[in-house]
Design an enzyme around this catalytic site. Structure first.
Site, mmCIF file in Angstrom:
data_model
loop_
_atom_site.group_PDB
_atom_site.id
_atom_site.type_symbol
_atom_site.label_atom_id
_atom_site.label_comp_id
_atom_site.label_asym_id
_atom_site.label_seq_id
_atom_site.Cartn_x
_atom_site.Cartn_y
_atom_site.Cartn_z
ATOM 1 C CB CYS A 2 1.593 -9.599 18.432
ATOM 2 S SG CYS A 2 1.547 -8.305 19.647
ATOM 3 N NE ARG A 27 -1.151 -11.570 13.291
ATOM 4 C CZ ARG A 27 -2.071 -12.417 13.792
ATOM 5 N NH1 ARG A 27 -2.761 -13.155 12.941
ATOM 6 N NH2 ARG A 27 -2.292 -12.532 15.067
ATOM 7 C CD1 TRP A 74 -0.748 -2.915 16.285
ATOM 8 C CD2 TRP A 74 -1.988 -3.559 18.029
ATOM 9 N NE1 TRP A 74 -1.876 -2.156 16.291
ATOM 10 C CE2 TRP A 74 -2.659 -2.515 17.350
ATOM 11 C CE3 TRP A 74 -2.581 -4.112 19.150
ATOM 12 C CZ2 TRP A 74 -3.891 -2.031 17.760
ATOM 13 C CZ3 TRP A 74 -3.811 -3.634 19.554
ATOM 14 C CH2 TRP A 74 -4.449 -2.604 18.885
ATOM 15 C CG ASN A 100 0.841 -12.918 19.088
ATOM 16 O OD1 ASN A 100 1.843 -12.210 19.081
ATOM 17 N ND2 ASN A 100 0.333 -13.440 17.983
ATOM 18 N N GLY A 101 -0.788 -11.572 23.093
ATOM 19 C CA GLY A 101 -1.773 -11.629 24.167
ATOM 20 C C GLY A 101 -1.404 -10.643 25.284
ATOM 21 C CD GLU A 481 -18.005 -1.688 5.653
ATOM 22 O OE1 GLU A 481 -18.068 -1.633 6.906
ATOM 23 O OE2 GLU A 481 -16.975 -2.020 5.037
ATOM 24 C CE LYS A 485 -13.707 -1.356 4.665
ATOM 25 N NZ LYS A 485 -14.424 -1.713 5.781
ATOM 26 C CD GLU A 488 -11.592 0.113 8.225
ATOM 27 O OE1 GLU A 488 -10.964 -0.457 9.114
ATOM 28 O OE2 GLU A 488 -12.501 -0.434 7.589
ATOM 29 C CG HIS A 504 -35.428 13.086 14.081
ATOM 30 N ND1 HIS A 504 -36.613 13.579 14.573
ATOM 31 C CD2 HIS A 504 -35.781 12.149 13.160
ATOM 32 C CE1 HIS A 504 -37.638 12.956 14.022
ATOM 33 N NE2 HIS A 504 -37.158 12.076 13.163
ATOM 34 C CE LYS A 603 -8.420 -8.531 7.368
ATOM 35 N NZ LYS A 603 -9.413 -7.652 6.697
HETATM 36 C C1 AGP Z 1 -13.024 -3.832 8.873
HETATM 37 O O1 AGP Z 1 -12.784 -2.875 7.825
HETATM 38 C C2 AGP Z 1 -12.356 -3.436 10.146
HETATM 39 N N1 AGP Z 1 -10.964 -3.444 9.924
HETATM 40 C C3 AGP Z 1 -12.817 -4.135 11.385
HETATM 41 O O2 AGP Z 1 -13.950 -3.410 11.758
HETATM 42 C C4 AGP Z 1 -13.219 -5.633 11.333
HETATM 43 O O3 AGP Z 1 -14.370 -5.789 10.534
HETATM 44 C C5 AGP Z 1 -13.562 -6.083 12.765
HETATM 45 O O4 AGP Z 1 -12.410 -5.956 13.552
HETATM 46 C C6 AGP Z 1 -14.078 -7.523 12.829
HETATM 47 O O5 AGP Z 1 -13.087 -8.406 12.400
HETATM 48 P P1 AGP Z 1 -13.504 -9.944 12.116
HETATM 49 O O6 AGP Z 1 -14.468 -9.922 10.953
HETATM 50 O O7 AGP Z 1 -12.208 -10.633 11.796
HETATM 51 O O8 AGP Z 1 -14.162 -10.466 13.364
#
Ligand code: AGP
Length: 608
Positions: A2, A27, A74, A100-101, A481, A485, A488, A504, A603
């Protein structure tokens, strides 16, 4: 997550609030709303979907007022509907709240209020806050909010207005960040600085269990126990153009192309080429104990965790320190017996990730010293660690982290180099490392110059429903990673695997419709990686190789080759991740995905 943005001042609130909401879109959200106050009148409008939907609803309406609160939601409790969107009000519609929360005891409180005859209109925990504040109000909005804080459990960043107190906003924080913005035209509050950076870069951070009352002319802060607080103002480095597309189709692509600059920012003022020793002023407060540290635990989530996985190899290569890397969401449940002088290093772009923050707090309880590598200045993690290093990468707007990942790797290299040069690392090795770091920005540009080729590779394989990413040692985390990418932002299923594990089990998966991205630079693992690739090719699996410039052998084996310039083995990940970022971007683009705001993602994950 949020988003909150509030304004009270001399100007009309509506345009400022809508602009702030747009800056918070990155966000992640599914509904939005705004409440604007003029005297004792409060106009409140909410909508499902994008901010544009809310704007359409407000177009042509006469909404005057110089005080207002606005929110992007959110969904956590209750579907994304107009009834569940914020702001929420009490049953008499005197109080309007954005939040938020998560209020963890909302169910008990809601039952109790319903027994008192209160009628609820939504399924949200936030409406419980609005009803309680309405009942607790006896002439002082700050008092009513403070009393409500003592009644609720869980996390909140809230902003509240009341019909009886025009030109006043009360905000309160417990576990969900809130920042006050100060300008000549009035005062702001927001969940992050991007919502107000167009109007001011002067900010004051609210800490845990603190409240503030904002008016056009000033603000006052206090603890939840009504103890007044004075806190100095900070200046943030960000500018509004950092949070604009500058001609790129998406923030993610802009941020991928920013990496030469953000690596320079990570290194700026931190290199002593002649001595082969970096300068990291941010960790000097703990240097006397840190330089004796022989046990380091890196904690993070998501992409930041994968940066930590590379970091482990970096520290093992360059220092005498034992390093563990832990997923923050798991770390906090472990039986933690730290050896003396253990340091915990949190990696976090936002500095607000709830799991990482919780892991830090648990480690602190167990006596560890806390360090952070964070991008957002003044964020919770940066404030709760004893020392650390800022990325200075500017805002990362795309939900998928790209420029921060490579920035984290550069900073981890600097940290390992600094410690290593106070242990067994030679001057020659230090100078060699610094020279290689200085070459990276131009080398990243060389990788970026292959974007058209990478786009063509993505076009050939984006319809494949399953991908495999393979790497070894420094590049195993790049396989992880790269898979994240792709997952997501394109929603294609992908797995990152240590190449040595193929025999394995996973080799059973290989088929002509499943591309494998093999990270195979010329390093100690090269021959073993070539064997992995040959095993895949012999089962007719397509292979996309990320290989060192000039490698002719790989061209005879792989279906596609994306080249990276030669560098030190432990710096290869900073280059080999860039093709993975672009492959994910272009696959998502061909699939028409919402690249900067992928479905279900936020985000900054400020809830556990
Ligand atoms: C990154 O592509 C992701 N969106 C997510 O995994 C992110 O890296 C993770 O939520 C950690 O966020 P931060 O670095 O703000 O702690």
């Amino acid at each position: 997550m949020c988003g909150i943005v509030c304004y009270v001042g001399k100007k009309q609130a509506k345009p400022i609030l809508l602009d702030g909401l747009k800056q918070l879109e990155y966000r992640g959200y599914d509904s939005a709303g705004v409440a604007v106050q003029q005297g004792s009148d409060i106009d409140c409008y909410r909508s499902v979907g994008k901010i544009a939907e809310l704007e359409r609803k407000l177009n042509g309406l006469e909404i005057n007022g110089t005080t207002g609160i606005a929110h992007t939601r959110w969904a956590t409790h209750g579907e994304p509907t107009e009834e569940n969107a914020h702001p929420h009000s009490d049953q008499d519609e005197n109080v309007f709240v954005i939040h938020n929360g998560i209020i963890e005891n909302y169910h008990m409180l809601k039952k109790k209020l319903e027994k008192q005859g209160i009628k609820f209109r939504s399924e949200t925990d936030t409406e419980v806050l609005a009803q309680l504040i309405g009942l607790n109000y006896e002439g002082s909005l700050n008092e009513a909010v403070r009393k409500t804080m003592s009644q609720v459990e869980g996390t909140f960043g809230v902003a509240v207005i009341h019909k009886d107190v025009p030109d006043e906003i009360v905000i309160a924080r417990r576990g969900s960040p809130l920042i006050i913005g100060v300008s000549e035209d009035g005062h702001f509050a927001a969940s992050d600085v991007s919502a107000m950076v167009r109007y001011t870069n002067k900010v004051v951070h609210l800490e845990e269990n603190e409240l503030a009352t904002l008016t056009a002319d000033g603000f006052s802060m206090s603890t939840a126990q009504a103890k007044p607080i004075e806190r100095s103002m900070e200046t943030v480095e960000w500018r509004i153009e950092d949070a604009e597309l500058d001609g790129f189709p998406h923030f993610m692509l802009k941020e991928i192309y920013e990496q030469p600059e953000t690596i320079k920012n990570a290194l700026r003022g931190r290199l002593e080429p002649g001595e082969g020793v970096p300068k990291l002023g941010g960790i000097m407060p703990v240097w006397d104990t840190l330089k004796e540290c022989r046990h380091l635990v890196i904690v993070a989530c998501g992409t930041s965790y994968y940066a930590g996985c590379v970091g482990r190899y970096l520290f093992e290569k360059l220092t005498e320190i034992d390093v563990e890397v832990e997923l923050a969401s798991e770390f906090r449940y472990r039986k933690l017996n730290f050896p003396p002088n253990t340091f915990i290093l949190a990696l976090s772009q936002s500095g607000e990730t709830a799991d990482t923050l919780a892991a830090l707090r648990e480690a602190k309880r167990k006596g560890a010293s806390l360090l952070g590598v964070v991008n957002v200045v003044g964020s919770s993690i940066s404030r709760e660690t004893e020392a650390g290093v800022y990325n200075h990468a500017g805002p990362e707007i795309g939900v998928a982290s790209t420029k921060i990942f490579t920035s984290q790797l550069a900073i981890l290299t600097l940290m390992a180099l600094l410690l290593g040069r106070h242990q067994n690392l030679s001057l020659t090795e230090g100078v060699e490392a610094i020279r290689a770091l200085q070459a990276l920005p131009d080398q990243i540009k060389t990788v970026l110059s292959q974007a058209n080729h990478i786009e063509a590779v993505a076009e050939q394989y984006y319809k494949c429903g399953n991908w495999l990413f393979l790497g070894r040692k420094y590049n195993y985390p790049i396989a992880l990673e790269g898979a994240l990418k792709l997952k997501e932002i394109s929603y294609i299923h992908a797995e990152g695997y240590p190449a040595g594990e193929m025999k394995h089990g996973p080799i059973a998966l290989i088929n002509p419709d499943m591309p494998t991205v093999a990270v195979v630079p010329r390093d100690d693992m090269y021959e073993k990686m070539i064997s992995n690739i040959q095993e895949i090719k012999s089962r007719r699996g397509p292979v996309i190789a990320i290989a060192t410039q000039g490698d002719e052998k790989i061209r005879e084996i792989a279906d596609e080759v994306i080249e990276i310039p030669e560098t030190l083995q432990y710096l290869n990940p900073i280059l080999s991740v860039v093709p993975c970022q672009l492959l994910a971007y272009y696959c998502a683009s061909f699939l028409g995905r919402d690249i900067d705001k992928p479905r279900n993602l936020a985000k900054s994950v400020t809830v556990e």
